[in-house]
Every structure is written in structure tokens, then in C-alpha cells.
Design a protein around this motif. Structure first.
Motif, PDB file in Angstrom:
ATOM      1  N   LEU A  15      99.369  32.139  78.248  1.00 58.91           N
ATOM      2  CA  LEU A  15      98.587  31.033  77.649  1.00 58.91           C
ATOM      3  C   LEU A  15      99.554  30.629  76.415  1.00 58.91           C
ATOM      4  CD1 LEU A  15      94.972  32.507  77.587  1.00 58.91           C
ATOM      5  CD2 LEU A  15      95.766  30.712  79.169  1.00 58.91           C
ATOM      6  N   ALA A  16     100.270  31.447  75.727  1.00 60.13           N
ATOM      7  CA  ALA A  16     100.891  31.197  74.450  1.00 60.13           C
ATOM      8  C   ALA A  16     101.760  29.864  74.550  1.00 60.13           C
ATOM      9  CB  ALA A  16     101.802  32.277  74.086  1.00 60.13           C
ATOM     10  N   PRO A  17     102.205  29.441  75.623  1.00 57.47           N
ATOM     11  CA  PRO A  17     102.948  28.055  75.568  1.00 57.47           C
ATOM     12  C   PRO A  17     102.487  26.963  75.858  1.00 57.47           C
ATOM     13  CG  PRO A  17     103.830  29.188  77.428  1.00 57.47           C
ATOM     14  CD  PRO A  17     102.602  30.227  76.686  1.00 57.47           C
ATOM     15  N   ALA A  18     101.066  27.198  76.480  1.00 57.10           N
ATOM     16  CA  ALA A  18     100.294  26.019  77.115  1.00 57.10           C
ATOM     17  C   ALA A  18     100.211  24.998  75.913  1.00 57.10           C
ATOM     18  CB  ALA A  18      99.163  26.562  77.595  1.00 57.10           C
ATOM     19  N   ARG A  19     100.366  23.608  76.466  1.00 53.37           N
ATOM     20  CA  ARG A  19     100.349  22.664  75.288  1.00 53.37           C
ATOM     21  C   ARG A  19      99.356  21.596  76.374  1.00 53.37           C
ATOM     22  NH1 ARG A  19     101.582  26.000  72.757  1.00 53.37           N
ATOM     23  NH2 ARG A  19     103.365  26.256  71.329  1.00 53.37           N
ATOM     24  N   GLY A  20      97.943  21.658  76.149  1.00 55.74           N
ATOM     25  CA  GLY A  20      97.445  20.669  76.948  1.00 55.74           C
ATOM     26  C   GLY A  20      96.602  21.514  78.041  1.00 55.74           C
ATOM     27  N   THR A  21      95.541  20.812  78.551  1.00 52.83           N
ATOM     28  CA  THR A  21      94.573  21.477  79.380  1.00 52.83           C
ATOM     29  C   THR A  21      94.987  21.719  80.768  1.00 52.83           C
ATOM     30  OG1 THR A  21      92.617  20.234  78.244  1.00 52.83           O
ATOM     31  CG2 THR A  21      92.354  21.081  80.421  1.00 52.83           C
TER      32      THR A  21
ATOM     33  N   GLU B  43      90.950  41.675  71.964  1.00 49.09           N
ATOM     34  CA  GLU B  43      92.028  40.807  72.469  1.00 49.09           C
ATOM     35  C   GLU B  43      91.778  39.531  73.364  1.00 49.09           C
ATOM     36  OE1 GLU B  43      94.795  43.538  74.329  1.00 49.09           O
ATOM     37  OE2 GLU B  43      95.091  44.828  72.619  1.00 49.09           O
ATOM     38  N   LEU B  44      90.430  39.848  74.259  1.00 51.37           N
ATOM     39  CA  LEU B  44      90.243  38.744  74.964  1.00 51.37           C
ATOM     40  C   LEU B  44      89.694  37.665  74.364  1.00 51.37           C
ATOM     41  CD1 LEU B  44      89.999  37.949  77.843  1.00 51.37           C
ATOM     42  CD2 LEU B  44      87.957  38.743  78.040  1.00 51.37           C
ATOM     43  N   ARG B  45      88.811  37.890  73.309  1.00 55.92           N
ATOM     44  CA  ARG B  45      88.460  36.949  72.305  1.00 55.92           C
ATOM     45  C   ARG B  45      89.693  36.132  71.708  1.00 55.92           C
ATOM     46  NH1 ARG B  45      83.737  40.767  69.741  1.00 55.92           N
ATOM     47  NH2 ARG B  45      82.088  40.280  71.142  1.00 55.92           N
ATOM     48  N   ALA B  46      90.547  36.816  71.430  1.00 54.59           N
ATOM     49  CA  ALA B  46      91.605  36.091  70.740  1.00 54.59           C
ATOM     50  C   ALA B  46      92.424  34.935  71.728  1.00 54.59           C
ATOM     51  CB  ALA B  46      92.794  36.926  70.418  1.00 54.59           C
ATOM     52  N   ASP B  47      92.174  35.554  73.007  1.00 55.64           N
ATOM     53  CA  ASP B  47      92.870  34.544  74.153  1.00 55.64           C
ATOM     54  C   ASP B  47      92.122  33.212  74.258  1.00 55.64           C
ATOM     55  OD1 ASP B  47      94.863  36.229  74.712  1.00 55.64           O
ATOM     56  OD2 ASP B  47      94.085  37.335  76.039  1.00 55.64           O
ATOM     57  N   VAL B  48      90.497  33.341  74.121  1.00 53.94           N
ATOM     58  CA  VAL B  48      89.621  32.619  74.359  1.00 53.94           C
ATOM     59  C   VAL B  48      89.731  31.558  73.169  1.00 53.94           C
ATOM     60  CG1 VAL B  48      87.352  31.962  74.411  1.00 53.94           C
ATOM     61  CG2 VAL B  48      87.865  33.725  75.851  1.00 53.94           C
ATOM     62  N   ARG B  49      89.965  32.051  71.969  1.00 60.00           N
ATOM     63  CA  ARG B  49      90.146  31.206  70.613  1.00 60.00           C
ATOM     64  C   ARG B  49      91.336  30.251  70.885  1.00 60.00           C
ATOM     65  NH1 ARG B  49      88.339  35.759  67.934  1.00 60.00           N
ATOM     66  NH2 ARG B  49      90.335  36.502  67.358  1.00 60.00           N
ATOM     67  N   LEU B  50      92.500  30.898  71.575  1.00 57.37           N
ATOM     68  CA  LEU B  50      93.696  30.292  71.886  1.00 57.37           C
ATOM     69  C   LEU B  50      93.238  29.116  72.784  1.00 57.37           C
ATOM     70  CD1 LEU B  50      97.172  31.593  72.209  1.00 57.37           C
ATOM     71  CD2 LEU B  50      96.308  29.698  73.918  1.00 57.37           C
ATOM     72  N   MET B  51      92.447  29.372  73.811  1.00 54.73           N
ATOM     73  CA  MET B  51      92.310  28.542  74.857  1.00 54.73           C
ATOM     74  C   MET B  51      91.376  27.283  74.137  1.00 54.73           C
ATOM     75  SD  MET B  51      91.500  31.281  78.111  1.00 54.73           S
ATOM     76  CE  MET B  51      90.802  29.504  78.983  1.00 54.73           C
ATOM     77  N   ALA B  52      90.433  27.718  73.460  1.00 52.60           N
ATOM     78  CA  ALA B  52      89.417  26.878  72.913  1.00 52.60           C
ATOM     79  C   ALA B  52      90.495  25.710  71.921  1.00 52.60           C
ATOM     80  CB  ALA B  52      88.343  27.416  71.979  1.00 52.60           C
TER      81      ALA B  52
END
Length: 391
Positions: free
Chosen positions: A80-86, A125-134
Motif C-alpha cells: 500500500l505504501a507507494p500507492a498514488r490513487g484509487t 497496525e491494520l488500522r494504520a493501513d486503513v488510515r493510509l488507504m483512506a
């Protein structure tokens, strides 16, 4: 990103890839058999090493499970880290879902059996991933409220994690493209103005003959879902309905029989409600819409049954397990057939993947707090489910 999340024990002169091999095999064994059914000796034997050699890497099965789930979450964070856009976000999720297929089951079914401390760390950790996605999603949809963005992202994780519950797959490239498209459609769903509904009343309603048995069934499915079959005693089951532990055996021969009966009762109610909802529909699209609304309504009232069905079916006696699995397959086949009537361009594989994904979204959505407490949850779930089905 993953390197900052966890420092794992290990090192020394052990084989460089041995730890990764252990985690990979353990993930597969836990996924197929369930945490309680797998022994450390079985993991060691699968790698051709001794149990003492395995214990040099992991102090016990709880630590092994924690690291198995943690490694899957690390892979998710790294993707997820490098994702730029949906679109990139959904492409990353698709890759993780295919390459780490057991993760969804391990998170939903087995991680809840960990001690509170490790479980809370993994949840953070999973919540942090969701915040990144959001954050990525809101960059594409600037007017989207934070709560709606997080609900959509949790729902996306449920859709991709739902792959854990089946084994079929189209060719890799087509599979990735389909999963990406489902995710993009889901994350584009508008939730503004979703219909607010009266609070849902959970569980069985009016008293009737044999009420004590009904109370036991309701208490059992709740406790088995929340704590796991092996972590619930007959004393706890009895206390939940105001009786002694041994009195449970006046109603059921064993704890396993109580589990089987509670799942059968939930299954019967679900089938009756869905059949009643679609009975009057004149066309396939109307039947699918009515069935979907009925399923969401049932799920909101009986979330514990759905959780126990997903997490405890493996604890049933073999004959009961076969019956439960076949009943679930029949239920899914019915939905796949209905969807293909509405969308005849879907082949069987695509329809099955979309139906599985829809059920995963709803089943998780009614149990994932605080979003499960939204007054407009029913309408939100229906909108997202329709997007996942391609409607």
C-alpha cells in the motif's frame, strides 16, 4: 514501511530462509485446519525439522500465529505504501489478496484467539493501513467525509480478504484485473444521503415453548463467535442463561452438539428469510435486489451467527461439518445463478468471485465497530454490495 513495524526475534546461524519457510507453511496449515487443530510438531514435520529446532525460532504456537498474521500485515503495508490513487490502491490490494490468500481467514478467525496484547498491536497496525488507504481515497475524492472513507476502505479489505474463503481463481492476469475493477467500483460508491433506519434488534424475539433451549442456542452462538469454541466452557454457557454448567447437558449431549444446533438454527432462519423475500419477485433483478436487502437485514440482526459460521464450522463433527459446508455451497450457487441471470455476460468464475466478495463485505460490515453502529449502515452496505456485484 514494514521494517518499522516490528522487530522479530531470530538471527544467528539459522538458515536464512528457514523462518520465512516456517511462516509460509504455518499460514497454510492454520488456514486449512484452524489454529487449534494444528500442532507445532505438525509444522516442524512439514519442514523436515525437529520440534526443538522450531522452538528455536518461535517460543510457542501463539507467537507463531502472531508472526504469521504480522507477516501478512507487513506485506499489505509494503504494497500500500507507494500507492498514488484509487486504481493503484486496488491493484496493490489485489496482489496481496492473491499472494497472501490465507490472511483474510487468519485475521477473522484465528487472530482473535491471540492474547489481548498481541491482538491489540496487530489491530493497531491494520488500522494504520486503513488510515493510509483512506488518505489515498480522499485525495481522489476530496469531499468524502473521513468516516465514509474509512468505511469504504474497511469494506475493501473485507472484499479482498474474502478470497480466503474459497480456492478457485481465473488466470492470474484476469484475476488481478477483476479484483482491481471490483475495488475501484466499491471505493467510488457515494454514501452521502444514505437512508437512516431504526435501530436493529438482535437475536430471537418472542418467548415460546422450549425457550431455555432457544436461549442456550443464542448464547452459544454469541460466545463461540466472540471467544472461539475451545475457549468457551459449559459453565460459561450455563451462566449466560442462568443455569449451572452441567444443566446444559439436559438440552444437548455435548458442546459440539450445541454448536451444531446453533449453526443449524441460524442457517434455517437465513434461508427462510431469503426465500420469503424473493418469493414475490417477478424478475431476476427484482429477486436479487430483494434477496440482498433481506440478507443485510438478517446479517444486522444475527451477526454472531455469521461470525460463528465463518470461524467455528471447522470445530463441528465431520458429518455436521460436511452438511454445513454443502449447505453453504448450495446457498452460494443459488446467488451465483441469480446474478448470472441479471448479468449474463459474467462467466461462472466472475459471478462466484463477486458473490463471495459481496458476502464478505456484508458479514464483516455488521461486525466491524464503530462503523457497524452507523444509523445508515443498512443502506451503505446495500450500495456497496451492489457495486461489488456489478449492479
Amino acid at each position: 514501511m514494514a521494517g518499522t513495524r516490528r522487530v522479530r526475534p531470530g538471527g544467528g546461524s539459522r538458515p536464512a530462509g528457514r523462518r520465512a519457510q516456517i511462516l509460509l507453511l504455518a499460514a497454510d496449515l492454520f488456514h486449512r485446519g484452524g489454529y487449534h487443530q494444528v500442532t507445532m510438531a505438525e509444522v516442524a514435520g512439514g519442514l523436515g525439522i525437529t520440534a526443538p529446532a522450531l522452538y528455536r525460532h518461535f517460543r510457542g504456537k501463539p507467537e507463531l500465529l502472531q508472526q504469521v498474521v504480522g507477516s501478512g500485515l507487513d506485506a499489505l503495508a509494503e504494497a500500500l505504501a507507494p500507492a498514488r490513487g484509487t486504481a493503484e490502491l486496488c491493484a496493490a490490494l489485489s496482489t496481496v489478496a492473491i499472494d497472501h490468500r490465507p490472511l483474510g481467514t487468519l485475521w477473522q478467525r484465528d487472530a482473535r484467539l491471540l492474547p489481548p496484547g498481541p491482538r491489540a498491536r496487530l489491530r493497531r497496525e491494520l488500522r494504520a493501513d486503513v488510515r493510509l488507504m483512506a488518505g489515498v481515497l480522499r485525495a481522489d475524492r476530496p469531499g468524502l467525509p473521513p468516516a465514509d472513507a474509512e468505511l469504504l476502505c474497511w469494506s475493501a479489505l473485507s472484499v479482498y480478504g474474502g478470497l480466503s474463503h474459497h480456492s478457485f481463481a481465473p488466470p492470474r492476469r484476469r484475476f488481478e484485473r477483476l479484483l482491481r475493477d471490483i475495488g475501484v467500483a466499491l471505493l467510488a460508491v457515494p454514501l452521502a444521503g444514505a437512508r437512516v433506519e431504526p435501530p436493529v434488534v438482535a437475536g430471537p424475539a418472542a418467548a415460546r415453548p422450549g425457550q431455555r433451549r432457544e436461549e442456550l442456542l443464542a448464547a452459544a452462538v454469541r460466545l463461540f463467535h466472540e471467544r472461539g469454541f475451545d475457549n468457551v466452557s459449559t459453565d460459561q454457557l450455563g451462566a449466560a442463561v442462568g443455569m449451572s454448567g452441567p444443566s446444559v447437558y439436559h438440552h444437548f449431549d455435548s458442546k459440539a452438539a450445541l454448536l451444531a444446533a446453533s449453526l443449524v438454527r441460524g442457517r434455517e432462519r437465513l434461508r427462510q428469510e431469503i426465500e420469503a423475500a424473493v418469493a414475490g419477485a417477478a424478475r431476476a433483478d427484482a429477486a436479487l435486489a430483494a434477496g440482498l436487502r433481506a440478507y443485510i437485514c438478517f446479517a444486522r440482526r444475527h451477526s454472531h451467527y455469521l461470525g460463528a459460521m465463518l470461524s467455528e464450522t471447522e470445530r463441528l463433527a465431520p458429518a455436521d461439518r460436511r452438511t454445513a459446508v454443502e449447505s453453504r455451497r448450495d446457498f452460494l450457487r443459488t446467488w451465483v445463478g441469480l446474478l448470472r441471470q441479471v448479468r449474463p455476460e459474467y462467466d461462472a468464475a466472475e459471478a462466484r468471485i463477486r458473490v463471495h466478495s459481496m458476502f464478505a463485505l456484508v458479514n464483516d460490515g455488521v461486525r466491524n465497530r464503530p462503523h457497524s453502529e452507523r444509523a445508515d449502515l443498512g443502506d451503505c452496505l446495500e450500495r456497496m454490495a451492489r457495486a461489488v456485484l456489478g449492479l
